[in-house]
Scaffold this motif. Structure first.
Motif, PDB file in Angstrom:
ATOM      1  N   LYS A 145       2.754   3.474   8.194  1.00  0.00           N
ATOM      2  CA  LYS A 145       1.307   3.311   8.057  1.00  0.00           C
ATOM      3  C   LYS A 145       0.949   3.451   6.589  1.00  0.00           C
ATOM      4  O   LYS A 145       1.608   4.193   5.852  1.00  0.00           O
ATOM      5  N   PRO A 146      -0.033   2.667   6.138  1.00  0.00           N
ATOM      6  CA  PRO A 146      -1.023   1.860   6.891  1.00  0.00           C
ATOM      7  C   PRO A 146      -0.617   0.406   7.097  1.00  0.00           C
ATOM      8  O   PRO A 146      -1.455  -0.395   7.526  1.00  0.00           O
ATOM      9  N   ALA A 147       0.630   0.029   6.817  1.00  0.00           N
ATOM     10  CA  ALA A 147       1.057  -1.365   6.956  1.00  0.00           C
ATOM     11  C   ALA A 147       2.511  -1.379   7.396  1.00  0.00           C
ATOM     12  O   ALA A 147       3.212  -0.359   7.304  1.00  0.00           O
ATOM     13  N   PRO A 148       3.019  -2.533   7.874  1.00  0.00           N
ATOM     14  CA  PRO A 148       4.427  -2.619   8.279  1.00  0.00           C
ATOM     15  C   PRO A 148       5.406  -2.422   7.132  1.00  0.00           C
ATOM     16  O   PRO A 148       6.569  -2.095   7.364  1.00  0.00           O
ATOM     17  N   ALA A 149       4.962  -2.585   5.895  1.00  0.00           N
ATOM     18  CA  ALA A 149       5.780  -2.316   4.711  1.00  0.00           C
ATOM     19  C   ALA A 149       4.936  -1.511   3.738  1.00  0.00           C
ATOM     20  O   ALA A 149       3.786  -1.883   3.442  1.00  0.00           O
ATOM     21  N   VAL A 150       5.480  -0.398   3.245  1.00  0.00           N
ATOM     22  CA  VAL A 150       4.695   0.519   2.412  1.00  0.00           C
ATOM     23  C   VAL A 150       5.508   0.957   1.212  1.00  0.00           C
ATOM     24  O   VAL A 150       6.753   0.936   1.224  1.00  0.00           O
ATOM     25  N   SER A 151       4.809   1.384   0.178  1.00  0.00           N
ATOM     26  CA  SER A 151       5.435   1.966  -1.006  1.00  0.00           C
ATOM     27  C   SER A 151       5.483   3.480  -0.842  1.00  0.00           C
ATOM     28  O   SER A 151       4.503   4.099  -0.411  1.00  0.00           O
ATOM     29  N   ILE A 152       6.613   4.082  -1.199  1.00  0.00           N
ATOM     30  CA  ILE A 152       6.762   5.543  -1.061  1.00  0.00           C
ATOM     31  C   ILE A 152       6.952   6.201  -2.425  1.00  0.00           C
ATOM     32  O   ILE A 152       7.518   7.292  -2.529  1.00  0.00           O
ATOM     33  N   ILE A 153       6.480   5.552  -3.485  1.00  0.00           N
ATOM     34  CA  ILE A 153       6.565   6.121  -4.836  1.00  0.00           C
ATOM     35  C   ILE A 153       5.330   6.987  -5.060  1.00  0.00           C
ATOM     36  O   ILE A 153       4.190   6.516  -4.973  1.00  0.00           O
ATOM     37  N   PRO A 195       0.833  -1.215   0.000  1.00  0.00           N
ATOM     38  CA  PRO A 195       0.000   0.000   0.000  1.00  0.00           C
ATOM     39  C   PRO A 195       0.861   1.256   0.000  1.00  0.00           C
ATOM     40  O   PRO A 195       2.039   1.238   0.385  1.00  0.00           O
ATOM     41  N   VAL A 196       0.259   2.348  -0.418  1.00  0.00           N
ATOM     42  CA  VAL A 196       0.966   3.633  -0.471  1.00  0.00           C
ATOM     43  C   VAL A 196       1.084   4.198   0.941  1.00  0.00           C
ATOM     44  O   VAL A 196       0.129   4.167   1.722  1.00  0.00           O
ATOM     45  N   ALA A 197       2.258   4.705   1.282  1.00  0.00           N
ATOM     46  CA  ALA A 197       2.537   5.188   2.642  1.00  0.00           C
ATOM     47  C   ALA A 197       1.787   6.485   2.920  1.00  0.00           C
ATOM     48  O   ALA A 197       1.643   7.348   2.052  1.00  0.00           O
ATOM     49  N   THR A 198       1.318   6.599   4.157  1.00  0.00           N
ATOM     50  CA  THR A 198       0.695   7.841   4.633  1.00  0.00           C
ATOM     51  C   THR A 198       1.433   8.431   5.830  1.00  0.00           C
ATOM     52  O   THR A 198       1.296   9.618   6.122  1.00  0.00           O
ATOM     53  N   PHE A 199       2.229   7.609   6.530  1.00  0.00           N
ATOM     54  CA  PHE A 199       2.937   8.075   7.725  1.00  0.00           C
ATOM     55  C   PHE A 199       4.159   7.194   7.955  1.00  0.00           C
ATOM     56  O   PHE A 199       4.142   5.989   7.674  1.00  0.00           O
ATOM     57  N   SER A 200       5.212   7.816   8.467  1.00  0.00           N
ATOM     58  CA  SER A 200       6.420   7.064   8.837  1.00  0.00           C
ATOM     59  C   SER A 200       7.127   7.802   9.962  1.00  0.00           C
ATOM     60  O   SER A 200       7.050   9.032  10.062  1.00  0.00           O
ATOM     61  N   LYS A 201       7.812   7.036  10.801  1.00  0.00           N
ATOM     62  CA  LYS A 201       8.521   7.600  11.948  1.00  0.00           C
ATOM     63  C   LYS A 201       9.937   7.051  11.966  1.00  0.00           C
ATOM     64  O   LYS A 201      10.136   5.831  11.872  1.00  0.00           O
ATOM     65  N   PHE A 202      10.910   7.945  12.081  1.00  0.00           N
ATOM     66  CA  PHE A 202      12.316   7.576  12.028  1.00  0.00           C
ATOM     67  C   PHE A 202      13.012   7.967  13.322  1.00  0.00           C
ATOM     68  O   PHE A 202      12.638   8.953  13.972  1.00  0.00           O
ATOM     69  N   GLN A 203      14.061   7.196  13.649  1.00  0.00           N
ATOM     70  CA  GLN A 203      14.901   7.503  14.805  1.00  0.00           C
ATOM     71  C   GLN A 203      16.358   7.521  14.354  1.00  0.00           C
ATOM     72  O   GLN A 203      16.927   6.468  14.042  1.00  0.00           O
ATOM     73  N   PRO A 204      16.987   8.702  14.283  1.00  0.00           N
ATOM     74  CA  PRO A 204      18.415   8.736  13.948  1.00  0.00           C
ATOM     75  C   PRO A 204      19.223   8.022  15.022  1.00  0.00           C
ATOM     76  O   PRO A 204      18.931   8.127  16.212  1.00  0.00           O
ATOM     77  N   LEU A 205      20.249   7.302  14.596  1.00  0.00           N
ATOM     78  CA  LEU A 205      21.076   6.580  15.558  1.00  0.00           C
ATOM     79  C   LEU A 205      22.108   7.476  16.225  1.00  0.00           C
ATOM     80  O   LEU A 205      22.658   7.110  17.260  1.00  0.00           O
ATOM     81  N   THR A 206      22.382   8.633  15.662  1.00  0.00           N
ATOM     82  CA  THR A 206      23.310   9.600  16.257  1.00  0.00           C
ATOM     83  C   THR A 206      22.684  10.989  16.193  1.00  0.00           C
ATOM     84  O   THR A 206      21.748  11.235  15.422  1.00  0.00           O
ATOM     85  N   THR A 207      23.243  11.884  16.991  1.00  0.00           N
ATOM     86  CA  THR A 207      22.728  13.261  17.012  1.00  0.00           C
ATOM     87  C   THR A 207      23.231  14.087  15.834  1.00  0.00           C
ATOM     88  O   THR A 207      22.775  15.221  15.657  1.00  0.00           O
TER      89      THR A 207
END
Length: 301
Positions: free
Chosen positions: A169-177, A112-124
């Motif tokens: 979102k809306p799934a654990p794997a999404v398309s961002i095209i 499915p096409v992505a609507t939301f994503s959350k990232f955590q950088p590993l360094t500052t």
């Protein structure tokens, strides 16, 4: 072949096993564009097989390492790899726990096409960029999809930044095209907000001491205590004259209109002495009253 009886062709899944290598092992010139994205290189036979299977576009794939039970998703960039091999970015090999030449299962996927994503950088370091969200948006153009739990690597300004994909979102794997996706950031592990010290109340400034009042009065010889004369013979202005001038100027204060103005009349305001005061001034000084001398001697007759 059996007739289709007017029904559309149902896409069949693509499922093949390949030997997996990192992009650095790809023959030819170095391909930094592949390492900085989320797409892989597949052999030409895969394209022929995908065409016959009537695959859905854009082509997305699920990569599975059955030894470690790890999976991820990706797109395809080119079909120029050697037969039986695929080349993937090094960060993707780390997520799958693969070594050079390890076996990988490649399956076609529909996401499915992505609507939301959350990232955590590993360094500052990533948060110290001027606009981290704009940098991430620019680098994600080289990706086709995102998978929850992956640690992606983006290259910006000749530096590698790693980010953990915490949520999609809306799934654990999404398309961002060609999608409109909201992005959020989580603080890096162990990150502590900088403490802001409270502003100290400003102390009242003490009045400056007048040192001149504390100095003793001068005694004895005082230099330059005499009076001066003007070379043009005019008398030096006294304090009374200064007071007259200030009174004249006070009558015509700048910025206040002259309500007694008459059309056709121009007034020039100057500080002038009154006629009576001029007559009372006694000026006994005469300039250039000395005798002249000549260097040329007169001829005697």
């Amino acid at each position: 072949m059996f007739p289709s009886f007017g029904f559309p062709d149902i896409p069949r899944p693509f499922n093949t096993q390949y030997r997996c290598f990192s992009v650095s092992m790809l023959p030819g010139t170095e391909r930094s564009d592949i390492e900085a994205g989320g797409k892989i290189i597949m052999p030409p036979s895969a394209l022929d097989q995908l065409t016959r299977l009537n695959i859905v576009y854009p082509m997305l794939f699920k990569l599975s390492n059955r030894t470690t039970n790890r999976t991820t998703h990706c797109g395809v960039l080119e079909f120029v790899a050697d037969e039986g091999k695929i080349y993937i970015p090094y960060w993707m090999m780390q997520n799958l726990g693969l070594e050079e030449g390890g076996l990988i299962q490649v399956e076609s996927a529909t996401l499915p096409v992505a609507t939301f994503s959350k990232f955590q950088p590993l360094t500052t370091d990533f948060l110290n960029l001027t606009n981290p969200k704009a940098v991430l948006e620019m680098r994600l153009r080289h990706f086709a999809c995102l998978s929850k739990g992956d640690i992606i690597a983006i290259n910006y300004n000749k530096k590698i930044y790693e980010l953990n994909v915490l949520e999609t979102k809306p799934a654990p794997a999404v398309s961002i095209i060609e999608c409109d996706m909201n992005v959020e950031f989580e603080a890096p592990p162990g990150y502590v907000e900088p403490s802001v010290s409270k502003a100290q109340p400003m102390e009242e400034e003490e009045p400056e001491l007048d040192i001149s009042s504390m100095l003793p009065e001068p005694t004895g010889f005082i230099p330059f205590s005499g009076t001066g004369n003007r070379l043009d013979g005019k008398k030096k202005r006294t304090s009374s004259e200064n007071e007259i001038q200030s009174q004249l100027l006070a009558e015509y204060t700048r910025g206040i209109p002259d309500y007694d103005y008459q059309p056709g009349e121009i007034k020039f305001i100057r500080a002038r002495r009154k006629k009576e005061e001029k007559e009372n001034i006694v000026d006994d000084f005469e300039a250039f009253q000395g005798k002249g001398q000549t260097l040329r001697q007169s001829k005697k007759k």
